[in-house]
Scaffold this motif. Structure first.
Motif, mmCIF file in Angstrom:
data_model
loop_
_atom_site.group_PDB
_atom_site.id
_atom_site.type_symbol
_atom_site.label_atom_id
_atom_site.label_comp_id
_atom_site.label_asym_id
_atom_site.label_seq_id
_atom_site.Cartn_x
_atom_site.Cartn_y
_atom_site.Cartn_z
ATOM 1 N N GLU A 191 0.832 -1.200 0.000
ATOM 2 C CA GLU A 191 0.000 0.000 0.000
ATOM 3 C C GLU A 191 0.871 1.256 0.000
ATOM 4 O O GLU A 191 0.625 2.202 -0.753
ATOM 5 N N GLU A 192 1.903 1.268 0.859
ATOM 6 C CA GLU A 192 2.823 2.406 0.906
ATOM 7 C C GLU A 192 3.573 2.528 -0.423
ATOM 8 O O GLU A 192 3.774 3.623 -0.940
ATOM 9 N N ALA A 193 3.970 1.394 -0.998
ATOM 10 C CA ALA A 193 4.672 1.401 -2.279
ATOM 11 C C ALA A 193 3.788 1.994 -3.371
ATOM 12 O O ALA A 193 4.261 2.765 -4.215
ATOM 13 N N TRP A 194 2.511 1.631 -3.348
ATOM 14 C CA TRP A 194 1.591 2.148 -4.364
ATOM 15 C C TRP A 194 1.465 3.665 -4.262
ATOM 16 O O TRP A 194 1.434 4.363 -5.277
ATOM 17 N N GLU A 195 1.425 4.188 -3.039
ATOM 18 C CA GLU A 195 1.368 5.638 -2.841
ATOM 19 C C GLU A 195 2.608 6.307 -3.430
ATOM 20 O O GLU A 195 2.517 7.355 -4.078
ATOM 21 N N ILE A 196 3.773 5.698 -3.199
ATOM 22 C CA ILE A 196 5.022 6.237 -3.743
ATOM 23 C C ILE A 196 4.986 6.209 -5.267
ATOM 24 O O ILE A 196 5.362 7.177 -5.923
ATOM 25 N N LEU A 197 4.515 5.095 -5.838
ATOM 26 C CA LEU A 197 4.423 4.979 -7.300
ATOM 27 C C LEU A 197 3.523 6.060 -7.895
ATOM 28 O O LEU A 197 3.857 6.672 -8.912
ATOM 29 N N GLU A 198 2.390 6.272 -7.260
ATOM 30 C CA GLU A 198 1.454 7.297 -7.747
ATOM 31 C C GLU A 198 2.084 8.685 -7.690
ATOM 32 O O GLU A 198 1.969 9.465 -8.630
ATOM 33 N N GLU A 199 2.764 8.968 -6.585
ATOM 34 C CA GLU A 199 3.402 10.270 -6.412
ATOM 35 C C GLU A 199 4.508 10.477 -7.459
ATOM 36 O O GLU A 199 4.589 11.533 -8.089
ATOM 37 N N LEU A 200 5.343 9.455 -7.655
ATOM 38 C CA LEU A 200 6.418 9.557 -8.648
ATOM 39 C C LEU A 200 5.848 9.704 -10.055
ATOM 40 O O LEU A 200 6.376 10.470 -10.866
ATOM 41 N N SER A 201 4.781 8.998 -10.327
ATOM 42 C CA SER A 201 4.135 9.079 -11.634
ATOM 43 C C SER A 201 3.600 10.488 -11.886
ATOM 44 O O SER A 201 3.764 11.038 -12.977
ATOM 45 N N GLU A 202 2.990 11.086 -10.879
ATOM 46 C CA GLU A 202 2.466 12.446 -10.996
ATOM 47 C C GLU A 202 3.592 13.445 -11.250
ATOM 48 O O GLU A 202 3.394 14.452 -11.918
ATOM 49 N N GLU A 203 4.790 13.146 -10.699
ATOM 50 C CA GLU A 203 5.952 14.018 -10.884
ATOM 51 C C GLU A 203 6.699 13.699 -12.177
ATOM 52 O O GLU A 203 7.749 14.287 -12.443
ATOM 53 N N ASN A 204 6.184 12.747 -12.955
ATOM 54 C CA ASN A 204 6.835 12.290 -14.187
ATOM 55 C C ASN A 204 8.241 11.750 -13.939
ATOM 56 O O ASN A 204 9.144 11.924 -14.762
ATOM 57 N N THR A 205 8.421 11.113 -12.796
ATOM 58 C CA THR A 205 9.687 10.471 -12.461
ATOM 59 C C THR A 205 9.617 9.019 -12.907
ATOM 60 O O THR A 205 8.659 8.322 -12.596
ATOM 61 N N ASP A 206 10.640 8.583 -13.634
ATOM 62 C CA ASP A 206 10.676 7.201 -14.099
ATOM 63 C C ASP A 206 10.961 6.251 -12.948
ATOM 64 O O ASP A 206 11.910 6.443 -12.187
ATOM 65 N N ILE A 207 10.145 5.226 -12.836
ATOM 66 C CA ILE A 207 10.391 4.133 -11.909
ATOM 67 C C ILE A 207 10.957 3.020 -12.777
ATOM 68 O O ILE A 207 10.283 2.536 -13.685
ATOM 69 N N VAL A 208 12.213 2.654 -12.550
ATOM 70 C CA VAL A 208 12.847 1.695 -13.449
ATOM 71 C C VAL A 208 12.911 0.285 -12.874
ATOM 72 O O VAL A 208 12.922 -0.682 -13.624
ATOM 73 N N VAL A 209 12.971 0.168 -11.544
ATOM 74 C CA VAL A 209 13.074 -1.148 -10.915
ATOM 75 C C VAL A 209 12.230 -1.177 -9.652
ATOM 76 O O VAL A 209 12.220 -0.210 -8.886
ATOM 77 N N ILE A 210 11.548 -2.314 -9.447
ATOM 78 C CA ILE A 210 10.901 -2.581 -8.166
ATOM 79 C C ILE A 210 11.428 -3.921 -7.672
ATOM 80 O O ILE A 210 11.365 -4.922 -8.380
ATOM 81 N N VAL A 211 11.981 -3.904 -6.465
ATOM 82 C CA VAL A 211 12.416 -5.124 -5.793
ATOM 83 C C VAL A 211 11.417 -5.332 -4.664
ATOM 84 O O VAL A 211 11.326 -4.515 -3.750
ATOM 85 N N SER A 212 10.642 -6.416 -4.738
ATOM 86 C CA SER A 212 9.569 -6.628 -3.773
ATOM 87 C C SER A 212 9.680 -7.979 -3.091
ATOM 88 O O SER A 212 9.967 -8.992 -3.728
ATOM 89 N N ASP A 213 9.423 -7.965 -1.804
ATOM 90 C CA ASP A 213 9.274 -9.204 -1.042
ATOM 91 C C ASP A 213 7.994 -9.881 -1.521
ATOM 92 O O ASP A 213 7.103 -9.232 -2.078
#
Length: 145
Positions: A40-62
């Motif tokens: 849930e916290e990760a999704w919030e970060i993704l949404e925020e980065l997306s709104e800022e047009n910041t590229d998310i290149v890698v997700i390492v998830s448990d």
């Protein structure tokens, strides 16, 4: 323009701290590093980065986390961010879940916990090379945990 981001998701703060140190030692200032203790916290970060047009290149998830498990999270991520390199870490691999995320989210690699730092960095470097060369990579590894 902001740096591309590597996002790590794990419900254990000590794991996140270790990942952040290893990633910063390997990649220095090439990337931004975000840590989340839940999907849930990760999704919030993704949404925020997306709104800022910041590229998310890698997700390492448990995989095994309270609430939404890593496979479900990565499948949801893939639906909105299909080009993100997805790596799953797990100490308790559920073969069915791993196969599901390979098929439904183009999982790049699944690594066992405790992970080998050199293997993790090499996996990310290999995946990023594919990501940067095509920005539409195909699954290059079907390794299961």
């Amino acid at each position: 323009m902001s740096k591309p981001v590597i996002l790590c998701v794990d419900d254990e703060a000590v794991v996140l701290d270790s990942l952040k140190i290893q990633l910063k030692n390997a990649f220095r200032d090439s990337y931004g590093y975000e840590m989340a203790e839940s999907s849930e916290e990760a999704w919030e970060i993704l949404e925020e980065l997306s709104e800022e047009n910041t590229d998310i290149v890698v997700i390492v998830s448990d995989w095994l986390m309270p609430g939404v498990k890593g496979d479900e999270f990565l499948i949801k991520v893939h639906q909105k961010f299909p080009h993100v390199l997805k790596i799953m870490l797990t100490g308790q691999a559920d073969l069915e879940a791993v196969q599901k995320v390979i098929k439904q989210a183009s999982l790049y690699r699944c690594l066992d916990k405790p992970w080998n730092s050199e293997e993790l960095i090499a996996t990310i470097q290999s995946g990023l090379k594919d990501y940067q060369s095509s920005h539409n990579y195909e699954q290059t590894s079907g390794d299961l945990c």
